[in-house]
Design a protein around this motif. Structure first.
Motif, PDB file in Angstrom:
ATOM      1  N   THR A   1      42.475  -2.445  46.384  1.00 39.47           N
ATOM      2  CA  THR A   1      42.943  -2.365  47.756  1.00 39.47           C
ATOM      3  C   THR A   1      43.798  -1.114  47.862  1.00 39.47           C
ATOM      4  O   THR A   1      44.879  -1.066  47.276  1.00 39.47           O
TER       5      THR A   1
ATOM      6  N   ALA B   1      35.034   4.047  45.682  1.00 34.62           N
ATOM      7  CA  ALA B   1      34.449   3.565  46.935  1.00 34.62           C
ATOM      8  C   ALA B   1      33.742   2.225  46.729  1.00 34.62           C
ATOM      9  O   ALA B   1      33.859   1.309  47.554  1.00 34.62           O
ATOM     10  N   ILE B   2      33.025   2.104  45.626  1.00 32.27           N
ATOM     11  CA  ILE B   2      32.338   0.850  45.322  1.00 32.27           C
ATOM     12  C   ILE B   2      33.347  -0.255  45.030  1.00 32.27           C
ATOM     13  O   ILE B   2      33.243  -1.363  45.561  1.00 32.27           O
TER      14      ILE B   2
ATOM     15  N   ARG C   1      36.373  -0.450  46.069  1.00 31.36           N
ATOM     16  CA  ARG C   1      37.056  -0.783  47.323  1.00 31.36           C
ATOM     17  C   ARG C   1      36.183  -1.718  48.167  1.00 31.36           C
ATOM     18  O   ARG C   1      36.649  -2.736  48.664  1.00 31.36           O
ATOM     19  N   GLU C   2      34.921  -1.391  48.298  1.00 28.75           N
ATOM     20  CA  GLU C   2      34.015  -2.194  49.122  1.00 28.75           C
ATOM     21  C   GLU C   2      33.799  -3.596  48.534  1.00 28.75           C
ATOM     22  O   GLU C   2      33.662  -4.564  49.280  1.00 28.75           O
ATOM     23  N   LEU C   3      33.791  -3.697  47.219  1.00 24.21           N
ATOM     24  CA  LEU C   3      33.594  -4.997  46.563  1.00 24.21           C
ATOM     25  C   LEU C   3      34.893  -5.784  46.425  1.00 24.21           C
ATOM     26  O   LEU C   3      34.897  -6.884  45.883  1.00 24.21           O
TER      27      LEU C   3
ATOM     28  N   PHE D   1      27.597   3.094  50.788  1.00 23.53           N
ATOM     29  CA  PHE D   1      29.046   3.085  50.594  1.00 23.53           C
ATOM     30  C   PHE D   1      29.594   4.391  51.148  1.00 23.53           C
ATOM     31  O   PHE D   1      28.840   5.330  51.390  1.00 23.53           O
ATOM     32  N   TYR D   2      30.911   4.469  51.310  1.00 22.86           N
ATOM     33  CA  TYR D   2      31.549   5.672  51.829  1.00 22.86           C
ATOM     34  C   TYR D   2      32.738   6.051  50.960  1.00 22.86           C
ATOM     35  O   TYR D   2      33.572   5.207  50.652  1.00 22.86           O
TER      36      TYR D   2
ATOM     37  N   LYS E   1      34.840   9.841  53.720  1.00 23.25           N
ATOM     38  CA  LYS E   1      33.825   9.306  54.634  1.00 23.25           C
ATOM     39  C   LYS E   1      32.426   9.867  54.397  1.00 23.25           C
ATOM     40  O   LYS E   1      31.605   9.916  55.301  1.00 23.25           O
TER      41      LYS E   1
ATOM     42  N   CYS F   1      23.996  -4.730  44.325  1.00 21.12           N
ATOM     43  CA  CYS F   1      24.435  -3.953  45.495  1.00 21.12           C
ATOM     44  C   CYS F   1      23.778  -2.575  45.591  1.00 21.12           C
ATOM     45  O   CYS F   1      24.116  -1.806  46.485  1.00 21.12           O
TER      46      CYS F   1
ATOM     47  N   THR G   1      24.466   6.221  48.330  1.00 24.57           N
ATOM     48  CA  THR G   1      23.868   5.020  47.760  1.00 24.57           C
ATOM     49  C   THR G   1      23.737   5.270  46.260  1.00 24.57           C
ATOM     50  O   THR G   1      23.911   6.401  45.804  1.00 24.57           O
TER      51      THR G   1
ATOM     52  N   GLN H   1      22.732  -0.149  48.797  1.00 27.38           N
ATOM     53  CA  GLN H   1      23.666  -0.385  49.902  1.00 27.38           C
ATOM     54  C   GLN H   1      24.401   0.930  50.152  1.00 27.38           C
ATOM     55  O   GLN H   1      24.688   1.668  49.215  1.00 27.38           O
TER      56      GLN H   1
END
Length: 113
Positions: free
Chosen positions: A101, A92-93, A95-97, A30-31, A35, A25, A39, A28
């Motif tokens: 939650t 953040a990573i 959460r995105e993966l 991420f935020y 916000k 990843c 990367t 990519q």
């Protein structure tokens, strides 16, 4: 994929499999919770985030990953609760993966007159 399926899929990943997922990843966007876009690149056993001058070690990330998987009562609900170096980026990573939650944002109390 719902939350239980995502968690079950992540529990099946060993630490090395999860690290390999992070490697796949890189670059990519991420935020963070605030916000802010970022990367990362992985070189050896370190993650280099473009918004930081210091790296986040593989050991730090995998320790946080293990802690999250063991957190059945969902005490870890945000970056500060990870209690590790580079937590905003790691969170953040994660959460995105689908590793974590976050709980819904709490409504702010109405200001007193």
């Amino acid at each position: 994929m719902d939350e239980k399926q995502t968690q079950a899929a992540n529990e099946a990943l060993s630490s090395e499999e999860f690290w390999n997922r992070l490697v796949s990843c890189q670059e990519q966007t991420f935020y963070t919770e605030k916000k802010l876009p970022f990367t990362y690149q992985i070189r050896g056993g370190e993650m280099f985030v473009d918004r930081r001058s210091k790296s986040i070690t593989k050991a730090t990330i995998l320790k946080a990953y293990a802690r999250v998987l063991e957190d059945h009562e969902r005490v870890i609900c945000g970056p500060k609760k990870l209690n590790c170096f580079g937590a905003p980026y790691v969170w953040a990573i994660f959460r995105e993966l689908g590793v974590v939650t976050p709980r819904p944002a709490k409504a702010k109390k109405a200001e007193m007159p």
